[in-house]
Write a protein that holds these residues in place. Structure first.
Motif, mmCIF file in Angstrom:
data_model
loop_
_atom_site.group_PDB
_atom_site.id
_atom_site.type_symbol
_atom_site.label_atom_id
_atom_site.label_comp_id
_atom_site.label_asym_id
_atom_site.label_seq_id
_atom_site.Cartn_x
_atom_site.Cartn_y
_atom_site.Cartn_z
ATOM 1 N N THR A 1 27.465 95.007 -22.453
ATOM 2 C CA THR A 1 27.309 93.931 -21.042
ATOM 3 C C THR A 1 27.904 92.753 -21.299
ATOM 4 O O THR A 1 27.442 91.538 -22.765
ATOM 5 C CB THR A 1 25.885 94.023 -19.951
ATOM 6 N N GLY A 2 28.612 91.965 -20.915
ATOM 7 C CA GLY A 2 29.309 90.493 -21.912
ATOM 8 C C GLY A 2 30.776 90.466 -21.155
ATOM 9 O O GLY A 2 31.431 91.191 -20.793
ATOM 10 N N THR A 3 31.455 89.683 -22.126
ATOM 11 C CA THR A 3 33.161 89.201 -21.732
ATOM 12 C C THR A 3 33.189 89.487 -23.687
ATOM 13 O O THR A 3 32.893 89.349 -23.953
ATOM 14 C CB THR A 3 33.042 87.554 -21.287
ATOM 15 N N VAL A 4 34.538 89.374 -23.287
ATOM 16 C CA VAL A 4 35.613 90.316 -24.412
ATOM 17 C C VAL A 4 36.562 89.275 -24.651
ATOM 18 O O VAL A 4 37.408 89.623 -23.598
ATOM 19 C CB VAL A 4 35.405 91.417 -24.559
ATOM 20 N N VAL B 1 31.499 94.467 -18.355
ATOM 21 C CA VAL B 1 32.085 94.478 -18.773
ATOM 22 C C VAL B 1 33.727 93.620 -18.513
ATOM 23 O O VAL B 1 33.882 93.868 -17.915
ATOM 24 C CB VAL B 1 32.419 94.763 -20.164
ATOM 25 N N ALA B 2 33.782 91.772 -19.001
ATOM 26 C CA ALA B 2 34.777 91.592 -19.010
ATOM 27 C C ALA B 2 35.678 91.446 -19.872
ATOM 28 O O ALA B 2 35.079 90.748 -21.136
ATOM 29 C CB ALA B 2 34.802 90.364 -17.253
ATOM 30 N N PHE B 3 37.319 91.275 -19.272
ATOM 31 C CA PHE B 3 37.710 91.351 -20.569
ATOM 32 C C PHE B 3 38.936 90.043 -20.277
ATOM 33 O O PHE B 3 39.294 90.175 -19.212
ATOM 34 C CB PHE B 3 38.367 92.657 -21.290
ATOM 35 N N ALA C 1 36.777 83.379 -34.344
ATOM 36 C CA ALA C 1 37.855 82.019 -33.579
ATOM 37 C C ALA C 1 37.698 81.899 -32.407
ATOM 38 O O ALA C 1 37.579 80.759 -31.530
ATOM 39 C CB ALA C 1 38.402 81.329 -34.431
ATOM 40 N N GLN C 2 38.000 83.186 -32.366
ATOM 41 C CA GLN C 2 38.642 83.114 -30.903
ATOM 42 C C GLN C 2 37.865 83.414 -29.317
ATOM 43 O O GLN C 2 37.182 82.837 -28.403
ATOM 44 C CB GLN C 2 39.899 84.750 -30.599
ATOM 45 N N ARG C 3 36.265 84.147 -30.021
ATOM 46 C CA ARG C 3 35.158 84.332 -29.058
ATOM 47 C C ARG C 3 34.889 82.468 -28.890
ATOM 48 O O ARG C 3 34.699 82.141 -27.893
ATOM 49 C CB ARG C 3 34.785 84.940 -30.135
ATOM 50 N N SER C 4 34.217 81.777 -30.265
ATOM 51 C CA SER C 4 34.649 80.648 -30.057
ATOM 52 C C SER C 4 35.497 80.032 -29.030
ATOM 53 O O SER C 4 34.753 78.856 -28.380
ATOM 54 C CB SER C 4 34.115 80.115 -31.254
ATOM 55 N N LEU C 5 36.253 79.728 -29.104
ATOM 56 C CA LEU C 5 37.843 79.286 -28.481
ATOM 57 C C LEU C 5 37.659 79.711 -27.413
ATOM 58 O O LEU C 5 37.611 78.597 -26.381
ATOM 59 C CB LEU C 5 39.194 79.391 -29.390
ATOM 60 N N TYR C 6 37.541 80.674 -26.499
ATOM 61 C CA TYR C 6 37.833 81.198 -25.508
ATOM 62 C C TYR C 6 36.176 81.420 -24.587
ATOM 63 O O TYR C 6 36.147 81.897 -23.531
ATOM 64 C CB TYR C 6 38.335 82.381 -25.142
ATOM 65 N N THR D 1 34.018 83.544 -25.317
ATOM 66 C CA THR D 1 33.255 85.135 -24.630
ATOM 67 C C THR D 1 32.311 85.436 -26.130
ATOM 68 O O THR D 1 32.327 84.930 -26.439
ATOM 69 C CB THR D 1 34.359 86.220 -25.341
ATOM 70 N N ASP D 2 31.336 87.204 -25.471
ATOM 71 C CA ASP D 2 30.748 87.094 -26.236
ATOM 72 C C ASP D 2 31.082 88.082 -27.429
ATOM 73 O O ASP D 2 30.389 88.252 -28.499
ATOM 74 C CB ASP D 2 30.003 88.133 -25.063
#
Length: 178
Positions: free
Chosen positions: A1-4, A56-58, A112-117, A119-120
């Motif tokens: 469950t979460g964002t990717v 889940v959301a991508f 870095a991508q997770r932090s920038l956007y 997402t989980d």
């Protein structure tokens, strides 16, 4: 469950090494691949809803093959899968991730991508071009793979004849431990 966050890196040979630049991505094939990835990830979102209110959301982003950071000397379809790590290392260095193994470099990029956007979770897909009449697999028979739980997946544009919505979807399952 979460964002990717899913980052697609469209890897391109630049002809600067031992391999000639035999295949060059077309804008239409890049867009078709992105469309297929989006279709496949929507399928995963629908699957998640069937399990105890999971979701889940991508967020799919992509770096085109014209970006100099995606260029490297190998025409990957002319090499075995054992060289994917070196290709990933070279590409990640161009994105500023210069220390560690291919795995640690891509993991740092994903962080870095997770932090920038915001997402989980994040993972990366290295996509290599092999249009007709190029072989449908690398020299050792590999066409696509993912490291179980990440940090990345490697895919040919044409993987054994599978469409992007099939092969990327399948390999993404491995990213999440399936």
């Amino acid at each position: 469950t979460g964002t990717v966050t899913v980052t697609l890196l469209f890897v391109e040979s630049d002809g600067t090494g031992a391999d000639p630049n035999s295949y060059t991505w077309t804008a239409a094939d890049v867009q078709n691949y992105v469309n297929g990835v989006n279709t496949g990830l929507v399928w995963w979102s629908a699957q998640a809803k069937q399990y105890n209110n999971c979701w889940v959301a991508f967020f799919v982003r992509w770096v085109p093959p014209t970006d100099s950071r995606c260029k490297q000397w190998r025409e990957m379809v002319q090499h075995p899968s054992g060289e994917v790590a070196a290709m990933a290392t070279d590409v990640m260095a161009k994105f500023g991730y210069n220390s560690g193994t291919h795995m640690t470099r891509v993991a740092a990029f994903n962080t870095a991508q997770r932090s920038l956007y915001g997402t989980d979770w994040a993972y990366t897909g290295f996509v290599v071009y092999n249009p007709e009449p190029a072989p449908g697999q690398l020299t050792d028979g590999t066409a696509a793979f993912a490291y179980l739980t990440g940090p990345y997946t490697f895919l040919l544009f044409r993987s054994y004849g599978w469409r992007p919505d099939q092969v990327f979807t399948h390999e993404s399952g491995h990213i999440f431990g399936a």
